[in-house]
Design an enzyme around this catalytic site. Structure first.
Site, PDB file in Angstrom:
ATOM      1  N   SER A 230      21.942 -30.592   7.126  1.00  0.00           N
ATOM      2  CA  SER A 230      21.620 -31.212   5.834  1.00  0.00           C
ATOM      3  C   SER A 230      20.908 -30.211   4.943  1.00  0.00           C
ATOM      4  O   SER A 230      20.266 -29.269   5.436  1.00  0.00           O
ATOM      5  CB  SER A 230      20.706 -32.415   6.044  1.00  0.00           C
ATOM      6  OG  SER A 230      20.187 -32.868   4.806  1.00  0.00           O
ATOM      7  N   TYR A 243      13.040 -36.140  10.092  1.00  0.00           N
ATOM      8  CA  TYR A 243      14.472 -35.889   9.910  1.00  0.00           C
ATOM      9  C   TYR A 243      14.733 -34.444   9.491  1.00  0.00           C
ATOM     10  O   TYR A 243      15.628 -33.770  10.014  1.00  0.00           O
ATOM     11  CB  TYR A 243      14.999 -36.867   8.863  1.00  0.00           C
ATOM     12  CG  TYR A 243      16.432 -36.664   8.426  1.00  0.00           C
ATOM     13  CD1 TYR A 243      17.497 -37.097   9.223  1.00  0.00           C
ATOM     14  CD2 TYR A 243      16.732 -36.066   7.201  1.00  0.00           C
ATOM     15  CE1 TYR A 243      18.810 -36.927   8.807  1.00  0.00           C
ATOM     16  CE2 TYR A 243      18.043 -35.895   6.782  1.00  0.00           C
ATOM     17  CZ  TYR A 243      19.069 -36.318   7.592  1.00  0.00           C
ATOM     18  OH  TYR A 243      20.374 -36.152   7.180  1.00  0.00           O
TER      19      TYR A 243
END
Ligand code: NAD
Ligand code: MG
Length: 335
Positions: A230, A243
């Site tokens: 990401s 995350y």
């Protein structure tokens, strides 16, 4: 408390400021609203057009789902390339395993792989069966073999079984996509529980390790591994402390493993997307109505826009590409 219960509770806190329900004044730019928001159907990927208007842009209706969420409940429904992706035989006869293949970016990869001629096994959580059924139908519509293997990848034994079942049902393995992830989120480190931290790391870091380790003995020269990281690995948001770290782990895992297995003829790469319109975002993002608004392209990506990238990395066309990270984030962030 089960990890998923805990993660849900934390997420509710994180998204506490969200407006509940759909904005009544909002007119959904759903499938097929052509001209203004661009069509989500048909030629959207092959025709030259303005990328800023190709897909829906904010404002979006406010919406929230309990994790993991369903693509079929999103408004507008994400475009995974169901009607637009056209294959050209780039993966004929390959066998692929895609985690999180039921929805979002994973589903886009699965549809593209099947249209390129691959048989595909998908993993997802049992509660995602409605989304998974749609994907299985889409694979079979291409005349390819579809294998559905639901289960929680935070469990090491399940990860071993997942690979064994996929290899047995597909008759081998050529492409592994570690794509599943959880993104709980928590505004303050003080409120980030060990249980949530552990759960997110189990899913996003341990599981790709367990699955890849189990897959290695089955991968032959020419095989490829693709990890979904990401933009959060490079420009972490303050609310995704846990995350973002896991997504950075995905990058280091990719680059280290690529070196380790290069001489075996196995390539390992990562994709680092920016904001994409997927169920994951309905479960954790604080304000979906403005999602993607501040990106240079002025909108979030649709999963369909990543299908070709996964095909490129899976196919022999990327034969000199290994240990690389490909970004697709609407003009912002790294890589
Ligand atoms: P998604 O919700 O469609 O996919 C995530 C999938 O993870 C789910 O479908 C689910 O099947 C799977 N999953 C979650 N927890 C699991 C568990 N415990 N066991 C088994 N499977 C589990 O959302 P997405 O956005 O397509 O996410 C796919 C990948 O893309 C993730 O790795 C995510 O980090 C990454 N990503 C997404 C965005 C975005 O904006 N959507 C941005 C950057 C990276
Ligand atoms: Mg899903």
């Amino acid at each position: 408390m089960k990890p998923e219960d805990d993660a849900s509770a934390s997420r509710r806190q994180f998204v506490g400021g969200m407006t509940a329900g759909l904005a009544t004044a909002f007119v959904s730019p759903a499938f097929g609203q052509q001209g203004q928001q661009g069509s989500l159907q048909g030629l959207s990927q092959s025709r030259k057009q303005d990328p800023t208007t190709q897909y829906p842009a904010p404002p979006f209706p406010q919406q929230k789902q309990e994790p993991p969420g369903l693509a079929s409940k999103m408004v507008p429904r994400p475009d995974h390339g169901e009607t637009s992706y056209k294959g050209s035989g780039r993966l004929v006869g390959r066998k692929a395993l895609v985690t999180g293949g039921d929805s979002g970016i994973g589903r886009a990869a699965v549809i593209a792989f099947a249209r390129e001629g691959a048989d595909v096994a998908i993993n997802y959580l049992p509660v995602e069966e409605p989304d998974a059924r749609e994907v299985v139908e889409l694979i079979r519509a291409e005349g390819r073999k579809a294998v559905a293997i639901p289960g929680d990848i935070r469990n090491e034994d399940f990860c071993s079984r997942l690979v064994a079942d996929a290899v047995r049902e597909l008759g081998g393995l050529d492409i592994l996509v570690n794509n599943a992830a959880m993104a709980a989120g928590q505004l303050s480190i003080v409120d980030l529980t060990t249980e949530q931290f552990d759960s997110v790391f189990k899913c996003n870091v341990y599981a790709p390790f367990w699955i890849t380790r189990a897959a290695m003995p089955h991968l032959k020269p020419g095989a490829t591994i693709i990890n979904t990281s990401s933009v959060e690995a490079y420009t972490p948001s303050e609310g995704f402390l846990d995350y973002a770290q896991t997504k950075a782990c995905n990058i280091a895992f990719t680059k280290s493993l690529a070196r380790q297995v290069a001489r075996q003829g196995i390539r390992v790469n990562a994709v680092a997307p920016g904001p994409f319109w997927t169920p994951l975002q309905t479960t954790g993002w604080p304000d979906l109505s403005r999602f993607g608004r501040d990106m240079p392209l002025g909108r979030p990506g649709q999963p369909a826009e990543l299908g070709p990238l996964y095909v490129f990395l899976a196919s022999q066309e990327s034969s000199y590409v290994t240990g690389q990270v490909y970004g697709a984030s609407g003009g912002e962030g790294h890589p």
